[in-house]
Scaffold this motif. Structure first.
Motif, mmCIF file in Angstrom:
data_model
loop_
_atom_site.group_PDB
_atom_site.id
_atom_site.type_symbol
_atom_site.label_atom_id
_atom_site.label_comp_id
_atom_site.label_asym_id
_atom_site.label_seq_id
_atom_site.Cartn_x
_atom_site.Cartn_y
_atom_site.Cartn_z
ATOM 1 N N ARG A 88 -6.833 -2.646 -47.648
ATOM 2 C CA ARG A 88 -8.251 -2.788 -47.941
ATOM 3 C C ARG A 88 -8.957 -3.497 -46.791
ATOM 4 O O ARG A 88 -8.505 -4.544 -46.330
ATOM 5 C CB ARG A 88 -8.473 -3.577 -49.236
ATOM 6 N N HIS A 89 -10.071 -2.938 -46.360
ATOM 7 C CA HIS A 89 -10.908 -3.543 -45.326
ATOM 8 C C HIS A 89 -10.075 -3.930 -44.097
ATOM 9 O O HIS A 89 -10.194 -5.033 -43.555
ATOM 10 C CB HIS A 89 -11.635 -4.772 -45.871
ATOM 11 N N CYS A 90 -9.231 -3.018 -43.672
ATOM 12 C CA CYS A 90 -8.360 -3.252 -42.521
ATOM 13 C C CYS A 90 -8.613 -2.200 -41.447
ATOM 14 O O CYS A 90 -9.202 -1.148 -41.712
ATOM 15 C CB CYS A 90 -6.889 -3.212 -42.936
ATOM 16 N N THR A 91 -8.144 -2.500 -40.257
ATOM 17 C CA THR A 91 -8.155 -1.552 -39.151
ATOM 18 C C THR A 91 -6.751 -1.449 -38.595
ATOM 19 O O THR A 91 -6.210 -2.436 -38.084
ATOM 20 C CB THR A 91 -9.125 -1.981 -38.039
ATOM 21 N N LEU A 92 -6.143 -0.291 -38.738
ATOM 22 C CA LEU A 92 -4.889 0.031 -38.081
ATOM 23 C C LEU A 92 -5.268 0.904 -36.893
ATOM 24 O O LEU A 92 -5.550 2.095 -37.055
ATOM 25 C CB LEU A 92 -3.933 0.760 -39.025
ATOM 26 N N VAL A 93 -5.362 0.298 -35.720
ATOM 27 C CA VAL A 93 -6.017 0.906 -34.565
ATOM 28 C C VAL A 93 -5.417 2.287 -34.283
ATOM 29 O O VAL A 93 -4.200 2.418 -34.092
ATOM 30 C CB VAL A 93 -5.880 -0.002 -33.332
ATOM 31 N N PRO A 94 -6.237 3.337 -34.267
ATOM 32 C CA PRO A 94 -5.726 4.672 -33.929
ATOM 33 C C PRO A 94 -5.151 4.692 -32.513
ATOM 34 O O PRO A 94 -5.761 4.194 -31.557
ATOM 35 C CB PRO A 94 -6.969 5.562 -34.035
ATOM 36 N N GLY A 95 -3.957 5.232 -32.384
ATOM 37 C CA GLY A 95 -3.308 5.263 -31.080
ATOM 38 C C GLY A 95 -2.738 3.933 -30.645
ATOM 39 O O GLY A 95 -2.473 3.739 -29.452
ATOM 40 N N TRP A 96 -2.581 2.987 -31.577
ATOM 41 C CA TRP A 96 -1.995 1.661 -31.340
ATOM 42 C C TRP A 96 -2.883 0.754 -30.521
ATOM 43 O O TRP A 96 -2.828 -0.458 -30.667
ATOM 44 C CB TRP A 96 -0.627 1.765 -30.652
ATOM 45 N N GLY A 97 -3.679 1.279 -29.648
ATOM 46 C CA GLY A 97 -4.551 0.488 -28.796
ATOM 47 C C GLY A 97 -5.529 1.399 -28.094
ATOM 48 O O GLY A 97 -5.417 2.627 -28.143
ATOM 49 N N ILE A 98 -6.517 0.806 -27.434
ATOM 50 C CA ILE A 98 -7.521 1.587 -26.727
ATOM 51 C C ILE A 98 -7.712 1.007 -25.332
ATOM 52 O O ILE A 98 -7.497 -0.184 -25.087
ATOM 53 C CB ILE A 98 -8.865 1.607 -27.490
ATOM 54 N N GLY A 99 -8.124 1.891 -24.409
ATOM 55 C CA GLY A 99 -8.394 1.473 -23.047
ATOM 56 C C GLY A 99 -9.827 1.027 -22.869
ATOM 57 O O GLY A 99 -10.597 0.911 -23.825
ATOM 58 N N CYS A 100 -10.216 0.790 -21.625
ATOM 59 C CA CYS A 100 -11.570 0.307 -21.352
ATOM 60 C C CYS A 100 -12.624 1.333 -21.735
ATOM 61 O O CYS A 100 -13.760 0.978 -22.046
ATOM 62 C CB CYS A 100 -11.697 -0.092 -19.884
ATOM 63 N N ASP A 101 -12.272 2.639 -21.736
ATOM 64 C CA ASP A 101 -13.205 3.684 -22.130
ATOM 65 C C ASP A 101 -13.051 4.073 -23.587
ATOM 66 O O ASP A 101 -13.574 5.108 -24.018
ATOM 67 C CB ASP A 101 -13.022 4.915 -21.243
ATOM 68 N N CYS A 102 -12.336 3.257 -24.368
ATOM 69 C CA CYS A 102 -12.073 3.477 -25.797
ATOM 70 C C CYS A 102 -11.164 4.674 -26.051
ATOM 71 O O CYS A 102 -11.072 5.146 -27.195
ATOM 72 C CB CYS A 102 -13.379 3.627 -26.590
ATOM 73 N N GLY A 103 -10.501 5.170 -25.037
ATOM 74 C CA GLY A 103 -9.518 6.217 -25.246
ATOM 75 C C GLY A 103 -8.234 5.644 -25.807
ATOM 76 O O GLY A 103 -7.821 4.529 -25.456
ATOM 77 N N PRO A 104 -7.544 6.365 -26.692
ATOM 78 C CA PRO A 104 -6.318 5.837 -27.302
ATOM 79 C C PRO A 104 -5.195 5.707 -26.286
ATOM 80 O O PRO A 104 -5.040 6.550 -25.395
ATOM 81 C CB PRO A 104 -5.987 6.871 -28.374
ATOM 82 N N GLU A 105 -4.401 4.654 -26.419
ATOM 83 C CA GLU A 105 -3.276 4.442 -25.509
ATOM 84 C C GLU A 105 -2.081 5.320 -25.865
ATOM 85 O O GLU A 105 -1.402 5.838 -24.987
ATOM 86 C CB GLU A 105 -2.864 2.967 -25.537
ATOM 87 N N ARG A 106 -1.797 5.484 -27.149
ATOM 88 C CA ARG A 106 -0.660 6.298 -27.597
ATOM 89 C C ARG A 106 -1.186 7.273 -28.645
ATOM 90 O O ARG A 106 -0.994 7.087 -29.845
ATOM 91 C CB ARG A 106 0.439 5.403 -28.178
ATOM 92 N N ALA A 107 -1.856 8.319 -28.169
ATOM 93 C CA ALA A 107 -2.555 9.225 -29.081
ATOM 94 C C ALA A 107 -1.608 9.937 -30.034
ATOM 95 O O ALA A 107 -1.998 10.302 -31.147
ATOM 96 C CB ALA A 107 -3.362 10.245 -28.281
ATOM 97 N N SER A 108 -0.378 10.152 -29.638
ATOM 98 C CA SER A 108 0.554 10.915 -30.466
ATOM 99 C C SER A 108 1.298 10.062 -31.483
ATOM 100 O O SER A 108 2.064 10.604 -32.290
ATOM 101 C CB SER A 108 1.575 11.632 -29.576
ATOM 102 N N GLU A 109 1.096 8.742 -31.466
ATOM 103 C CA GLU A 109 1.848 7.861 -32.354
ATOM 104 C C GLU A 109 1.062 7.570 -33.626
ATOM 105 O O GLU A 109 -0.154 7.389 -33.596
ATOM 106 C CB GLU A 109 2.177 6.542 -31.642
ATOM 107 N N PRO A 110 1.747 7.512 -34.767
ATOM 108 C CA PRO A 110 1.057 7.204 -36.034
ATOM 109 C C PRO A 110 0.753 5.716 -36.148
ATOM 110 O O PRO A 110 1.408 4.872 -35.529
ATOM 111 C CB PRO A 110 2.056 7.654 -37.095
ATOM 112 N N SER A 111 -0.220 5.406 -36.987
ATOM 113 C CA SER A 111 -0.536 4.012 -37.292
ATOM 114 C C SER A 111 0.066 3.552 -38.610
ATOM 115 O O SER A 111 0.180 2.357 -38.856
ATOM 116 C CB SER A 111 -2.057 3.818 -37.332
ATOM 117 N N LEU A 112 0.429 4.495 -39.486
ATOM 118 C CA LEU A 112 1.047 4.154 -40.766
ATOM 119 C C LEU A 112 2.178 5.132 -41.024
ATOM 120 O O LEU A 112 1.972 6.349 -41.011
ATOM 121 C CB LEU A 112 0.014 4.221 -41.903
ATOM 122 N N GLU A 113 3.379 4.600 -41.243
ATOM 123 C CA GLU A 113 4.553 5.417 -41.510
ATOM 124 C C GLU A 113 5.082 5.074 -42.904
ATOM 125 O O GLU A 113 5.326 3.908 -43.211
ATOM 126 C CB GLU A 113 5.646 5.170 -40.467
#
Length: 737
Positions: A497-522
């Motif tokens: 609830r009211h959480c952020t599981l960052v898409p791609g585990w992290g983001i770069g300076c341009d907000c692009g995902p660092e690990r786009a192919s990895e899930p945030s919830l397994e």
């Protein structure tokens, strides 16, 4: 004997205490049957008295219940705007939008001020809740002057040396002269502003959210002296903390509105916008002789352009770039004790991890509370210490509360026993960050949760980055399967609830995902009911035995599921579809959804295909879902509705095919940004088709921002502005963000 006052008696025994002592003595001898009877009667008396007290409170708009507000408004002749509400029944939140309490409270005062420009700003906030600025455009017209009657305050040629005025050009705070524009300000096609009768009401739907005393992110690739305000390391504009206006007749300026900070504007108002209780602040312990308990002095702050990190601040100075959310120290004066910052960021709703007020949900009492990071004897310094103490005490129900908006860089693993529950949550007004790193070379470093039969785990108000959240069954799968077979649906629950599981585990300076192919919830072989509310979550991957177990229940409401540009938003690790029964309400999904079955999907936006194995189960209603998807029955979805309307015209095949393609393209949802970390993330643009912006069952927009009810707010505000327009003027509603 003297009887006690009726109002000083305990509520449950007040009638019993009124009896003579002889009756109470005889009742005690018989086991208190009379007391039990009078307690039942007193309970009903209390209900009647409470209802009478509420009826008195309902006489006043400040204390009236929500259902009574329309009746009070009707006494004043208030007529609500009958906007198109679709087929939805209308929730209590929607009724609060249709008949705003603030507007009813100020209705008489507004009628007395009718026709004044300052009223339009107050009216916009009372009706829609959006801060606003009204601008009379005839004051900005370039007008000829009589030589014998010169007016020095009238506008003329623009001063090209006044860079602040040039930055404000075409904004709600424009001060430059313009030639006459004869187009109407209310036109829906080509709107014009600068005309004699035109008055523009600029509204801001974006909100300014605080982040307090959180560590800054060191951009080591650029240098040890380079930092970003965001702990995730992305470039994002800083926002101003709005200040209240001094009186009702004051015209709102930059200090009163939730605006993104610009360099020249911050430089001009640095003393107002910098400080511990202001828009932003910086703490650097033992840097340049500074005390770490107070912010760096405002005299040491330099506003600069830090794009490319080429600027070099003077010694003893800290450079801040509000448009990129960056700060820099001198290269030869790098802080050694870390940097903490407070700032404000822009977002449209209470979604994901944040310091906004959240409803606290606690397990049934009694439960054990562990506070982490508060300081003092009863608080634990680290999250790992709290988990170890929780394992030692082994309470049936427990809550671990993180007390500040810091970053917790620790391995986190939770193992629940059968019937045990644990809530890991943020304290009120905080946004803690759990940053998972590569602690072990031979094992994954996810936030691990082992759910046993009947156990419950809740994650509330947390921002999780660096690694996924991994939920699994106990180590003995056979014993777990045997015990789960005895309990329907295993009885286990997982709540986010009211959480952020960052898409791609992290983001770069341009907000692009660092690990786009990895899930945030397994979800790994766990039999549990999974519920996600008001959260931002990356890809969800499921590994489940499709033969020996039933599909798990996955319920998602008011959330964003983002596959980060690749793969499935909801899918399986080693199968064609995830073995789940999905329920989706008021949500936005970026990426494909591959599930066993959909029980219900409503008021949601699927950016890519929804494919299910069991099409005969469930329903999809009032959603946008691409064509040619293997989905359950659809009811009033897009683009199905516009395609059916074209086919009903019975046009020639070539024309019909062309129009269908055009209609599908027209109703395609358009987003301000698809990248997490930007202010307009997953938000529909104003030029999105009305079938999407007003396509929900209650007339609101589809997607994660459904509960903002922006179409109803806009319809109400346009109607009220027309009713309160100054004589001879034309008012236009303009969205400034």
């Amino acid at each position: 004997m003297d009887l006690p006052s009726l109002h000083t008696l305990p509520r449950e025994d007040r009638l019993y205490r009124l009896l003579p002592a002889v009756h109470r003595i005889r009742d005690a001898e018989q086991g208190y049957p009379l007391q039990a009877l009078l307690r039942v009667i007193a309970e009903q008396v209390n209900l009647v008295e409470d209802d009478i007290a509420r009826l008195y409170d309902n006489w006043f708009i400040e204390t009236a219940e929500d259902w009574a507000v329309p009746y009070l408004a009707d006494l004043l002749g208030y007529q609500p705007v009958e906007a198109a509400l679709g087929e939805g029944t209308g929730t209590q939140a929607l009724e609060r939008v249709r008949v705003p309490r603030r507007e009813v409270a100020h209705l008489i005062a507004q009628r007395r001020r009718k026709g004044t420009v300052s009223l339009l700003e107050d009216l916009a906030f009372d009706v829609s809740g959006w801060p606003a600025r009204a601008q009379e455009y005839f004051r900005l017209l370039d007008r000829a002057q009589h030589l014998n009657h010169l007016h020095a305050e009238r506008l003329g040629t623009a001063d090209l040396r006044d860079m602040l005025a040039l930055d404000r050009c075409e904004s709600p705070f424009d001060t430059l002269a313009h030639s006459v524009d004869l187009r109407r300000i209310q036109s829906r096609h080509r709107r014009g502003r600068y005309n004699v009768p035109s008055v523009g009401v600029h509204v801001w739907r974006m909100r300014s959210y605080p982040v307090t005393r959180t560590p800054a992110y060191c951009v080591e690739d650029a240098g040890a002296q380079c930092f970003t305000f965001s702990v995730l390391g992305q470039d994002a504009p800083l926002y101003r903390m709005p200040r209240p206006e001094p009186d009702a007749f004051h015209q709102a300026d930059e200090q009163n509105l939730p605006l993104p900070l610009h360099r020249r504007d911050l430089r001009e108002h640095l003393h107002q916008d910098y400080g511990a209780d202001a828009s932003l602040a910086v703490w650097a312990e033992q840097w340049a002789g500074q005390d770490g308990s107070v912010p760096v002095p405002v005299d040491a702050i330099v506003v600069a352009d830090l794009s490319g990190w080429r600027y070099r601040p003077p010694r003893g100075k800290v450079a801040i770039d509000p448009q990129r959310g960056r700060l820099m120290f001198p290269p030869d004066q790098v802080p050694k004790k870390g940097v903490r910052v407070s700032y404000h960021y822009g977002f449209a709703a209470d979604l994901g991890g944040g310091e906004y007020p959240r409803p606290a949900r606690r397990p049934p009492a009694p439960f054990t509370l562990y506070r982490v990071g508060q300081g003092g004897v009863s608080s634990l310094p680290r999250l790992g210490d709290a988990l170890r103490k929780w394992e030692e005490d082994a309470p049936a129900h427990a809550v671990i509360e993180l007390m500040h908006s810091g970053v917790w860089v620790e391995p986190v693993h939770v193992r629940l026993r059968p019937g045990q529950s644990l809530t890991l949550c943020a304290a009120t007004g905080t946004r803690p960050v759990i940053r998972l790193i590569d602690w072990q070379t031979d094992l994954p470093d996810a936030l691990g949760v082992e759910l046993d039969v009947g156990s419950r785990f809740a994650l509330e108000g947390i921002l999780l980055a660096g690694r996924p959240m991994q939920v699994s069954a106990p180590h003995d799968p056979q014993a777990y399967a045997d015990e789960a077979a005895k309990t329907p649906a295993c009885g286990a629950e997982l709540a986010i609830r009211h959480c952020t599981l960052v898409p791609g585990w992290g983001i770069g300076c341009d907000c692009g995902p660092e690990r786009a192919s990895e899930p945030s919830l397994e979800l790994l072989g766990v039999q549990a009911r999974v519920q996600i509310e008001h959260s931002i979550v990356g890809s969800i991957q499921v590994r489940q035995d499709e033969v020996g177990t039933d599909p798990i229940a996955l319920v998602i409401t008011d959330s964003i599921i983002d596959a980060a540009g690749s793969g499935d938003a909801i899918g399986a690790m080693d199968a064609a579809v995830a073995h789940v029964r999905l329920t989706l309400r008021d949500s936005t999904v970026f990426g494909q959804v591959q599930v066993h079955a959909v029980e219900l999907a409503e008021n949601s936006v699927f950016d890519a295909c929804l494919n299910v194995a069991r099409r005969q189960i469930g329903c999809v209603r009032y959603c946008h879902i691409p064509c040619h998807c293997r989905s359950p029955r659809r009811y009033r979805c897009q683009p199905d509705a516009v395609v059916a309307a074209v086919r009903a015209r019975h046009l020639p095949d070539a024309i019909e095919t062309t129009l269908i393609d055009a209609e599908r393209q027209r109703v395609q949802p358009r987003f301000e940004s698809r990248r997490y970390g930007l202010p307009g993330y997953a938000r529909l643009t104003p030029d999105t088709a009305l079938e999407i912006r007003r396509g929900a069952d209650d007339g609101s927009e589809m997607g994660a921002y459904h509960d903002l009810y922006e179409p109803q707010r806009e319809a109400n505000l346009r109607a009220r502005l027309d009713q309160h327009t100054p004589a001879g003027m034309t008012v236009g509603l303009l969205f400034a963000d």
